[in-house]
Enzyme design. Structure first.
Site, PDB file in Angstrom:
ATOM      1  N   TYR A 182      -0.562  -1.792  10.573  1.00  0.00           N
ATOM      2  CA  TYR A 182      -0.429  -1.993   8.909  1.00  0.00           C
ATOM      3  C   TYR A 182       0.190  -1.021   8.325  1.00  0.00           C
ATOM      4  O   TYR A 182       0.990  -2.366   7.288  1.00  0.00           O
ATOM      5  CB  TYR A 182      -2.796  -1.459   8.637  1.00  0.00           C
ATOM      6  N   SER A 191       1.195  -1.134   0.484  1.00  0.00           N
ATOM      7  CA  SER A 191      -0.252   0.234   0.094  1.00  0.00           C
ATOM      8  C   SER A 191       1.185   1.274  -0.308  1.00  0.00           C
ATOM      9  O   SER A 191       1.687   1.231   0.420  1.00  0.00           O
ATOM     10  CB  SER A 191      -0.436  -0.050   1.396  1.00  0.00           C
TER      11      SER A 191
HETATM   12  N1  NAP Z   1      -8.486  -1.137  -0.313  1.00  0.00           N
HETATM   13  C1  NAP Z   1      -7.347   0.032  -0.625  1.00  0.00           C
HETATM   14  O1  NAP Z   1      -8.037  -0.029  -1.212  1.00  0.00           O
HETATM   15  C2  NAP Z   1      -6.194  -1.330  -0.548  1.00  0.00           C
HETATM   16  C3  NAP Z   1      -5.390  -0.020  -0.960  1.00  0.00           C
HETATM   17  C4  NAP Z   1      -3.749  -0.271  -0.849  1.00  0.00           C
HETATM   18  C5  NAP Z   1      -3.370  -1.458   0.178  1.00  0.00           C
HETATM   19  N2  NAP Z   1      -4.639  -2.523  -0.830  1.00  0.00           N
HETATM   20  C6  NAP Z   1      -3.988  -3.979   0.230  1.00  0.00           C
HETATM   21  O2  NAP Z   1      -4.333  -5.193  -1.132  1.00  0.00           O
HETATM   22  C7  NAP Z   1      -5.091  -5.838  -0.436  1.00  0.00           C
HETATM   23  C8  NAP Z   1      -6.506  -6.664  -0.578  1.00  0.00           C
HETATM   24  O3  NAP Z   1      -7.554  -5.173   0.295  1.00  0.00           O
HETATM   25  P1  NAP Z   1      -8.236  -5.198   0.532  1.00  0.00           P
HETATM   26  O4  NAP Z   1      -8.549  -5.504   1.990  1.00  0.00           O
HETATM   27  O5  NAP Z   1      -9.359  -4.206   0.431  1.00  0.00           O
HETATM   28  O6  NAP Z   1      -9.886  -6.583   0.185  1.00  0.00           O
HETATM   29  P2  NAP Z   1     -10.102  -7.746  -0.970  1.00  0.00           P
HETATM   30  O7  NAP Z   1      -9.145  -7.964  -1.867  1.00  0.00           O
HETATM   31  O8  NAP Z   1     -11.206  -6.772  -1.167  1.00  0.00           O
HETATM   32  O9  NAP Z   1     -10.468  -8.507   0.557  1.00  0.00           O
HETATM   33  C9  NAP Z   1      -9.800  -9.172   1.137  1.00  0.00           C
HETATM   34  C10 NAP Z   1      -9.913 -10.673   0.757  1.00  0.00           C
HETATM   35  O10 NAP Z   1      -8.922 -11.566   1.515  1.00  0.00           O
HETATM   36  C11 NAP Z   1      -9.866 -12.194   2.451  1.00  0.00           C
HETATM   37  N3  NAP Z   1      -8.614 -12.543   4.102  1.00  0.00           N
HETATM   38  C12 NAP Z   1      -8.890 -11.435   5.096  1.00  0.00           C
HETATM   39  N4  NAP Z   1      -8.186 -11.903   5.438  1.00  0.00           N
HETATM   40  C13 NAP Z   1      -8.463 -12.889   5.935  1.00  0.00           C
HETATM   41  C14 NAP Z   1      -8.335 -13.925   7.119  1.00  0.00           C
HETATM   42  N5  NAP Z   1      -7.785 -13.425   8.401  1.00  0.00           N
HETATM   43  N6  NAP Z   1      -8.235 -15.300   6.605  1.00  0.00           N
HETATM   44  C15 NAP Z   1      -8.432 -15.646   4.910  1.00  0.00           C
HETATM   45  N7  NAP Z   1      -8.427 -14.373   4.466  1.00  0.00           N
HETATM   46  C16 NAP Z   1      -8.938 -13.282   5.088  1.00  0.00           C
HETATM   47  C17 NAP Z   1     -11.245 -11.339   2.457  1.00  0.00           C
HETATM   48  O11 NAP Z   1     -11.809 -12.955   2.628  1.00  0.00           O
HETATM   49  P3  NAP Z   1     -13.075 -13.444   3.859  1.00  0.00           P
HETATM   50  O12 NAP Z   1     -13.390 -12.283   4.203  1.00  0.00           O
HETATM   51  O13 NAP Z   1     -13.823 -13.878   3.166  1.00  0.00           O
HETATM   52  O14 NAP Z   1     -11.746 -14.225   4.500  1.00  0.00           O
HETATM   53  C18 NAP Z   1     -11.191 -11.081   0.856  1.00  0.00           C
HETATM   54  O15 NAP Z   1     -11.335 -12.490   0.431  1.00  0.00           O
HETATM   55  C19 NAP Z   1      -4.885  -6.394   1.035  1.00  0.00           C
HETATM   56  O16 NAP Z   1      -3.382  -6.862   1.079  1.00  0.00           O
HETATM   57  C20 NAP Z   1      -4.335  -4.673   1.139  1.00  0.00           C
HETATM   58  O17 NAP Z   1      -3.178  -4.115   1.990  1.00  0.00           O
HETATM   59  C21 NAP Z   1      -5.443  -2.623  -0.576  1.00  0.00           C
END
Ligand code: NAP
Length: 269
Positions: A160, A147
């Site tokens: 984080y 991120s």
């Molecule tokens: N969205 C943003 O704005 C953003 C910005 C910068 C970086 N990122 C990075 O991008 C990645 C995804 O971002 P997002 O948070 O937006 O998520 P996402 O891809 O929309 O969803 C997160 C996924 O991870 C799974 N997950 C979370 N915790 C888990 C656990 N303890 N065990 C198993 N599965 C787990 C969730 O499924 P379940 O709930 O079904 O387990 C879901 O499928 C992350 O690494 C994040 O740091 C996101």
């Protein structure tokens, strides 16, 4: 234009996406199936994984396997190892993350430790599990998600951001170690992405930078297109510009203060 056959030959026949049930993770799974890979899908919600798996086999004719589990659990990687013995994993995408938003001491210590387990401990162990086989075959890929908050200290998401900095530095080091041995390592340093998780965090505003939020599909395509070309990618032109300002033009102290102000506006109500 991606050459599906050469992508699958380099990174197939199976990819594992950790954190695949929605948002960016589901977008990775779809794009990889479209590029000819079979998918191991990991997340906690089995029903979402099952419906994604059916979708991928109907639409792309991909073989799939689901592993419903909690990636923050101490034995998560052992369970994944047990359930992937019969498939050849050529690509690991570690997408799952936990973010405990808010003033540091207002979150229980368990939340901070869960961030470390989900975002650093488990991806490290998964890399250790799969990279050995990739190196022995002389081909493969690893994609970690990070991120823009990881380029400097980020108040209200301090732990984080620190785990995400770990992912950047780890990926860069491994990229250099393995790039001449056929295994490509990439960290995707993302700005805000419209995922269910991001929307659920209810960001109040973007801190005066305008809406630079991207769609998951765009981020995933840019990341996978960058695999094998260098150690990291920042998806989105505006994100690349803002990262140059934050990292190279502002003094570090000013960048930390600026990021803190943005996050305070977004999350501290
Ligand atoms: N969205 C943003 O704005 C953003 C910005 C910068 C970086 N990122 C990075 O991008 C990645 C995804 O971002 P997002 O948070 O937006 O998520 P996402 O891809 O929309 O969803 C997160 C996924 O991870 C799974 N997950 C979370 N915790 C888990 C656990 N303890 N065990 C198993 N599965 C787990 C969730 O499924 P379940 O709930 O079904 O387990 C879901 O499928 C992350 O690494 C994040 O740091 C996101």
């Amino acid at each position: 234009m991606v050459n599906k056959a050469s992508f699958a030959a380099r990174y197939g026949p199976w990819a594992i996406v950790a954190g695949a049930s929605e948002g960016l993770g589901a977008a990775y799974a779809k794009e990889l199936a479209a590029r000819g890979l079979n998918l191991v899908l990991v997340a906690r919600r089995a029903e979402l994984l099952q419906s994604l798996a059916s979708n991928l086999s109907t639409k792309y004719n991909a073989e799939t396997k689901i592993i419903p589990l909690d990636l923050s659990a101490a034995d998560a990687v052992e369970q994944i190892a047990e359930n992937t013995k019969d498939v050849e994993v050529g690509l690991l995408v570690y997408n799952a993350a936990f973010s405990a938003i808010g003033p540091f001491l207002e979150r229980p210590i368990e939340d901070h430790l869960k961030e470390i387990n989900t975002n650093a401990f488990t991806p490290l162990k998964l890399i250790y599990l799969f990279a050995e086989h990739m190196l022995a075959r002389g081909r493969g890929g690893i994609v970690l998600m990070s991120s823009l908050s990881a380029f400097q200290g980020s108040a209200y998401i301090s732990t984080y951001a620190a785990t995400k900095a770990f992912n950047i530095v780890l990926a860069e080091g491994l990229w250099e170690e393995w790039r001449e041995r056929g295994v490509d390592v990439l960290v995707c340093v993302s700005g805000a992405v419209k995922t269910p998780n991001y929307v659920a965090s209810e960001p109040e505003q973007t801190g005066g930078l305008g809406d630079m939020t991207m769609n998951p599909d765009q981020v995933v395509r840019e990341a996978l297109n960058a695999l094998g070309k260098g150690p990291y990618i920042i998806p989105g032109r505006m994100n690349r510009i803002s990262s140059i300002i934050m990292r190279h033009l502002l003094p570090r102290k000013a960048a930390v203060k600026f990021m803190g102000r943005i996050l305070k506006n977004m999350y501290v109500k």
